[in-house]
Scaffold this motif. Sequence first.
Motif, PDB file in Angstrom:
ATOM      1  N   LEU A 129       0.870  -1.122  -0.089  1.00  0.00           N
ATOM      2  CA  LEU A 129      -0.029   0.099  -0.135  1.00  0.00           C
ATOM      3  C   LEU A 129       0.799   1.224  -0.020  1.00  0.00           C
ATOM      4  O   LEU A 129       0.470   2.347  -0.376  1.00  0.00           O
ATOM      5  CB  LEU A 129      -0.854   0.073   1.169  1.00  0.00           C
ATOM      6  CG  LEU A 129      -2.069   0.900   1.266  1.00  0.00           C
ATOM      7  CD1 LEU A 129      -2.864   0.850   0.004  1.00  0.00           C
ATOM      8  CD2 LEU A 129      -2.874   0.638   2.582  1.00  0.00           C
ATOM      9  N   THR A 130       1.973   1.235   0.842  1.00  0.00           N
ATOM     10  CA  THR A 130       3.021   2.349   0.614  1.00  0.00           C
ATOM     11  C   THR A 130       3.683   2.559  -0.674  1.00  0.00           C
ATOM     12  O   THR A 130       4.383   3.452  -0.590  1.00  0.00           O
ATOM     13  CB  THR A 130       3.916   2.099   1.778  1.00  0.00           C
ATOM     14  OG1 THR A 130       4.561   0.963   1.596  1.00  0.00           O
ATOM     15  CG2 THR A 130       3.282   2.402   3.158  1.00  0.00           C
ATOM     16  N   PRO A 190       3.944   4.200  -4.125  1.00  0.00           N
ATOM     17  CA  PRO A 190       3.369   5.320  -4.489  1.00  0.00           C
ATOM     18  C   PRO A 190       2.565   5.163  -5.838  1.00  0.00           C
ATOM     19  O   PRO A 190       1.420   5.735  -5.778  1.00  0.00           O
ATOM     20  CB  PRO A 190       4.508   6.330  -4.948  1.00  0.00           C
ATOM     21  CG  PRO A 190       5.589   5.779  -4.204  1.00  0.00           C
ATOM     22  CD  PRO A 190       5.569   4.410  -3.895  1.00  0.00           C
ATOM     23  N   THR A 210      -0.714   3.562  -4.156  1.00  0.00           N
ATOM     24  CA  THR A 210      -1.502   4.598  -3.618  1.00  0.00           C
ATOM     25  C   THR A 210      -2.205   5.512  -4.416  1.00  0.00           C
ATOM     26  O   THR A 210      -3.045   6.143  -4.475  1.00  0.00           O
ATOM     27  CB  THR A 210      -0.500   5.464  -2.604  1.00  0.00           C
ATOM     28  OG1 THR A 210       0.056   4.524  -1.775  1.00  0.00           O
ATOM     29  CG2 THR A 210      -1.167   6.257  -1.794  1.00  0.00           C
ATOM     30  N   ARG A 214      -6.091   6.100  -4.840  1.00  0.00           N
ATOM     31  CA  ARG A 214      -6.480   7.204  -3.828  1.00  0.00           C
ATOM     32  C   ARG A 214      -8.014   7.443  -3.996  1.00  0.00           C
ATOM     33  O   ARG A 214      -8.658   7.398  -4.827  1.00  0.00           O
ATOM     34  CB  ARG A 214      -5.821   8.465  -4.393  1.00  0.00           C
ATOM     35  CG  ARG A 214      -5.698   9.577  -3.554  1.00  0.00           C
ATOM     36  CD  ARG A 214      -4.584  10.659  -4.076  1.00  0.00           C
ATOM     37  NE  ARG A 214      -3.544  10.426  -3.622  1.00  0.00           N
ATOM     38  CZ  ARG A 214      -2.736  10.468  -2.815  1.00  0.00           C
ATOM     39  NH1 ARG A 214      -3.431  10.849  -1.745  1.00  0.00           N
ATOM     40  NH2 ARG A 214      -1.456  10.028  -2.895  1.00  0.00           N
ATOM     41  N   GLU A 254       2.330   3.245   6.606  1.00  0.00           N
ATOM     42  CA  GLU A 254       1.217   2.302   6.123  1.00  0.00           C
ATOM     43  C   GLU A 254      -0.186   2.848   6.504  1.00  0.00           C
ATOM     44  O   GLU A 254      -1.082   2.896   5.884  1.00  0.00           O
ATOM     45  CB  GLU A 254       1.299   1.040   6.908  1.00  0.00           C
ATOM     46  CG  GLU A 254       0.503  -0.079   6.341  1.00  0.00           C
ATOM     47  CD  GLU A 254       1.081  -0.770   4.984  1.00  0.00           C
ATOM     48  OE1 GLU A 254       0.535  -1.523   4.362  1.00  0.00           O
ATOM     49  OE2 GLU A 254       2.437  -0.448   4.910  1.00  0.00           O
ATOM     50  N   ARG A 282      -0.739   6.265   6.682  1.00  0.00           N
ATOM     51  CA  ARG A 282      -0.947   7.369   5.923  1.00  0.00           C
ATOM     52  C   ARG A 282      -1.601   6.789   4.570  1.00  0.00           C
ATOM     53  O   ARG A 282      -2.362   7.632   4.187  1.00  0.00           O
ATOM     54  CB  ARG A 282       0.176   8.094   5.819  1.00  0.00           C
ATOM     55  CG  ARG A 282       0.828   9.190   6.876  1.00  0.00           C
ATOM     56  CD  ARG A 282       1.681  10.057   6.402  1.00  0.00           C
ATOM     57  NE  ARG A 282       2.878   9.523   6.050  1.00  0.00           N
ATOM     58  CZ  ARG A 282       3.790   9.201   6.826  1.00  0.00           C
ATOM     59  NH1 ARG A 282       3.940   9.695   8.205  1.00  0.00           N
ATOM     60  NH2 ARG A 282       5.018   8.557   6.239  1.00  0.00           N
ATOM     61  N   ALA A 283      -0.992   5.681   3.985  1.00  0.00           N
ATOM     62  CA  ALA A 283      -1.487   5.366   2.835  1.00  0.00           C
ATOM     63  C   ALA A 283      -2.741   4.872   2.918  1.00  0.00           C
ATOM     64  O   ALA A 283      -3.822   4.922   2.083  1.00  0.00           O
ATOM     65  CB  ALA A 283      -0.320   4.108   2.262  1.00  0.00           C
TER      66      ALA A 283
END
Length: 270
Positions: A108-109, A111, A114, A118, A139, A141-142
């Motif tokens: 998930l982290t 980019p 993500t 989003r 993790e 944050r993502a």
Amino acid sequence: MTATAPSQRRRTACALPLAACWDHTYAPRYLKAVRKTSPRRLRAAALAALPFISEPESWLDVGTGDAHFPEAAKELFPYTAFDGLDPTHRVLHARVAERVEEAHVGRLTDPRVTARLRTRYDVVSMFRHLEHAPDPRAELRAALAVLRPGGHLVLELPNPRSLFALLFGCCWVPQTPHGHLHPVPLRKLREELRSQGCTIVATDRRTPHVPYDLAATIALVLNLALGPVLALLGAPLVAAAWAVDLVLAPLLSLTPLSNAYRVIARKEPT
């Protein structure tokens, strides 16, 4: 169906000031057998979210593996589109088996992952996943990045402040070198979620408890002391320990000393 190349796990400094951080790439085979999640336990996890999450349109299960949780949760959320993300290609087989609608291979982290996902989901779940992440804060944050405003995050983790964690210390299986990267105390997780703009809507220490601590610890000690072959001679002792785990489970699940907890948090609009 989409897929990205899985990233490699690298040694990293702990992003949260937690009790113990270990670098590992596998879990002992006997622990997987002892902790094997039953369909009943998976349905209970979905049922816990039902009062707070009403008919979500889309749900991402992170670290889904073979996607047994989405399969069980569909019984309670029949109109929800479940997607799965996992660093292994098991999620692709789950897509073929129609346990998930979309399968994403990667972290998930990443980019790329993500950016593609989003604000797509009403719910993101992580069951026994965050403690394995090289960077738990990143993790989270993502996970919040792929949630829509007002969406919910469902987290289930082992409790490093449980009774057997306090008794056995570094010999408690999740805190051994073969355990988890970052065991996260409930207080630290709640603080981190609030700092990232979330509201805690539910906390549960009762239903996530899994009766395995004593049996798994004895099995680990026997395995280290005698080797994997001779350790089989201790099977009766492990079985007796497992019986004790089962007897203690109803009592421990009523206290803060249970070996796992679940948190449901809402992403507030900013």
